[in-house]
Design an enzyme around this catalytic site. Structure first.
Site, mmCIF file in Angstrom:
data_model
loop_
_atom_site.group_PDB
_atom_site.id
_atom_site.type_symbol
_atom_site.label_atom_id
_atom_site.label_comp_id
_atom_site.label_asym_id
_atom_site.label_seq_id
_atom_site.Cartn_x
_atom_site.Cartn_y
_atom_site.Cartn_z
ATOM 1 N N LYS A 35 0.796 -1.182 -0.089
ATOM 2 C CA LYS A 35 -0.008 0.067 -0.072
ATOM 3 C C LYS A 35 0.919 1.321 0.179
ATOM 4 O O LYS A 35 2.169 1.050 0.175
ATOM 5 C CB LYS A 35 -0.900 -0.097 1.291
ATOM 6 C CG LYS A 35 -0.145 -0.230 2.383
ATOM 7 C CD LYS A 35 -1.177 -0.319 3.829
ATOM 8 C CE LYS A 35 -0.256 -0.469 4.901
ATOM 9 N NZ LYS A 35 -0.988 0.258 6.150
ATOM 10 N N TYR A 262 15.121 31.031 4.921
ATOM 11 C CA TYR A 262 14.152 31.616 5.303
ATOM 12 C C TYR A 262 14.079 31.883 6.937
ATOM 13 O O TYR A 262 14.422 30.921 7.837
ATOM 14 C CB TYR A 262 12.339 30.806 5.162
ATOM 15 C CG TYR A 262 12.163 31.099 3.565
ATOM 16 C CD1 TYR A 262 11.818 32.382 3.205
ATOM 17 C CD2 TYR A 262 12.129 29.780 3.183
ATOM 18 C CE1 TYR A 262 11.211 32.205 1.783
ATOM 19 C CE2 TYR A 262 11.647 29.776 1.830
ATOM 20 C CZ TYR A 262 11.123 31.069 1.148
ATOM 21 O OH TYR A 262 10.567 30.951 -0.282
HETATM 22 C C1 LIG Z 1 -3.995 -4.281 8.606
HETATM 23 C C2 LIG Z 1 -2.230 -4.294 8.242
HETATM 24 N N1 LIG Z 1 -1.692 -5.292 8.221
HETATM 25 C C3 LIG Z 1 -0.450 -5.320 8.076
HETATM 26 C C4 LIG Z 1 0.346 -4.295 7.842
HETATM 27 C C5 LIG Z 1 1.761 -4.383 7.684
HETATM 28 O O1 LIG Z 1 2.400 -3.758 8.741
HETATM 29 P P1 LIG Z 1 4.053 -3.566 8.761
HETATM 30 O O2 LIG Z 1 4.489 -2.419 7.713
HETATM 31 O O3 LIG Z 1 4.245 -2.928 10.063
HETATM 32 O O4 LIG Z 1 4.584 -4.908 8.569
HETATM 33 C C6 LIG Z 1 -0.278 -3.017 7.770
HETATM 34 C C7 LIG Z 1 0.283 -1.604 7.721
HETATM 35 O O5 LIG Z 1 0.137 -0.636 8.546
HETATM 36 C C8 LIG Z 1 -1.594 -3.102 8.143
HETATM 37 O O6 LIG Z 1 -2.345 -1.764 8.335
#
Ligand SMILES: Cc1ncc(COP(=O)(O)O)c(C=O)c1O
Length: 369
Positions: A35, A262
């Site tokens: 993601k 700045y």
């Molecule tokens: C529901 C869920 N599962 C897994 C993960 C993966 O977590 P990580 O990046 O700590 O491995 C996330 C990331 O935030 C998540 O929201």
């Protein structure tokens, strides 16, 4: 030389996934979380590297993210982990994504849209075992939803899952408490539906305790070689994949008292050379790093001085620096023997490595290292 570039070592992502796959218990699958554009690393390329390294599944947060990568990996199961609006449901279904469910009205909507769009849709019923965000807190409701999904011709029960709030906090026993709550829920669902995958672990949990592995681990941060415990990635055999590079666009001599940036927030304490690097908060180099970071130039750490602006930062090269315009500047990553970790940048900003790499803006091209 490019103005700014995020160089991504996709071989490192592959190797990190192989390492994580080896850690997992017998039969447990690795789901690579890509993601937020692969935590800033480029989602499609990161997904390809993760699959080459041993991941067998992918996960994203949103339907649009699923749409962006699904057609590249048509045979790989892809989970959208987040809440979906009605419009997003259609996008997720069209992308053949698996969907998270934890309320009956949403389950019914999903089934209806699956029927309209030529479903069936695979669903993962979510238990809120203590994160306090998405999921049902009621174990009975989780089982009832699993049964309803299984009984519905437009849905297929794919899994039962939860998310852990403190896997990265070694001194918190809430991690065990959440697993104690999820264990019987997972067992009850699996007893009736043996093909349903149980899953709970993120990266930290994958390293922390085999008990959290169940049938699948959803690893994000670690696949990119970032340490889930905000320490040295190498201590867990992880290889950071991303570096953020720019160049010294100009070098000028400052007299004692001359100021940069700045608000005149830095004045040269003595005569020195100052390098101008054409990146700024428009690229995701956060303003909170003003007078509070180091940049690698000529293989050495140089203090970032003055206020970070949208498109420029300044570094104190010292009075005798042998640095010409055009020299490479590294804000995250290695140069010679020196290295600046995303974890170091995060600590300076009082945040986590996740936010540092996700925050590198779309203005910065991602290129394979
Ligand atoms: C529901 C869920 N599962 C897994 C993960 C993966 O977590 P990580 O990046 O700590 O491995 C996330 C990331 O935030 C998540 O929201």
């Amino acid at each position: 030389m490019e103005r700014a570039v995020a160089r991504v070592d996709y071989d490192a992502i592959r190797a990190n996934c192989t390492k994580l796959s080896e850690l997992l218990g017998e039969g447990a699958e690795l789901c690579a979380v890509v993601k937020a554009d692969g935590y800033g690393h480029g989602d499609v390329a990161a997904a390809g590297a993760a699959l080459a390294g041993g991941a067998s599944r992918l996960a994203v947060a949103t339907a649009v993210e699923a749409e962006g990568i699904a057609h590249r990996f048509p045979h790989v199961p892809l989970l959208t982990m987040g809440a979906l609006t009605a419009a997003e449901v259609d996008i997720a279904i069209s992308a053949r994504a698996e969907v998270a469910v934890w309320r009956e009205p949403f389950r019914a909507l999903l089934a209806e849209r699956a029927r309209a769009l030529g479903g069936p849709v695979r669903v993962h019923v979510k238990h809120d075992s203590g994160m306090g965000r998405l999921g049902s807190r009621d174990p009975g409701q989780v089982l009832a939803l699993a049964r309803a999904c299984d009984a519905d011709p437009d849905l297929e029960l794919a899994g039962v899952w939860t998310h852990l709030a403190t896997a990265d906090e070694m001194d918190s026993c809430f991690f065990e408490e959440q697993l104690d709550r999820f264990d019987p829920v997972a067992a009850a669902v699996r007893a009736e539906f043996p093909d349903a995958l149980a899953h709970a672990a993120n990266s930290a949990a994958t390293f922390r305790d085999r008990r959290a592995h169940y049938d699948m681990a959803r690893c994000g941060v670690a696949i990119y070689g970032l340490d889930p415990f905000q320490s040295d990635p190498a201590s867990r055999g992880l290889e950071p994949a991303l570096s953020l590079r720019s160049y010294v666009a100009d070098v000028k001599r400052f007299a004692a008292g001359d100021t940069a940036g700045y608000g005149q927030r830095w004045a040269a304490p003595a005569e020195t050379l100052v390098g101008v690097i054409p990146v700024g908060y428009g690229d995701g180099v956060r303003r909170g790093l003003s007078n509070n970071a180091e940049v690698l130039v000529g293989g050495r750490r140089r203090p970032l001085v003055g206020t970070i602006s949208m498109d420029n930062v300044t570094v104190d090269l010292g009075p005798d620096a042998d640095v010409e315009p055009g020299a490479e500047a590294v804000l995250i990553g290695a140069q010679g023997e020196e290295r600046i970790f995303a974890e170091e940048v995060a600590a300076r900003l009082d945040t986590i490595n996740y936010e540092v790499t996700c925050g590198i803006s779309a203005r910065v091209p991602r290129r394979a290292a």
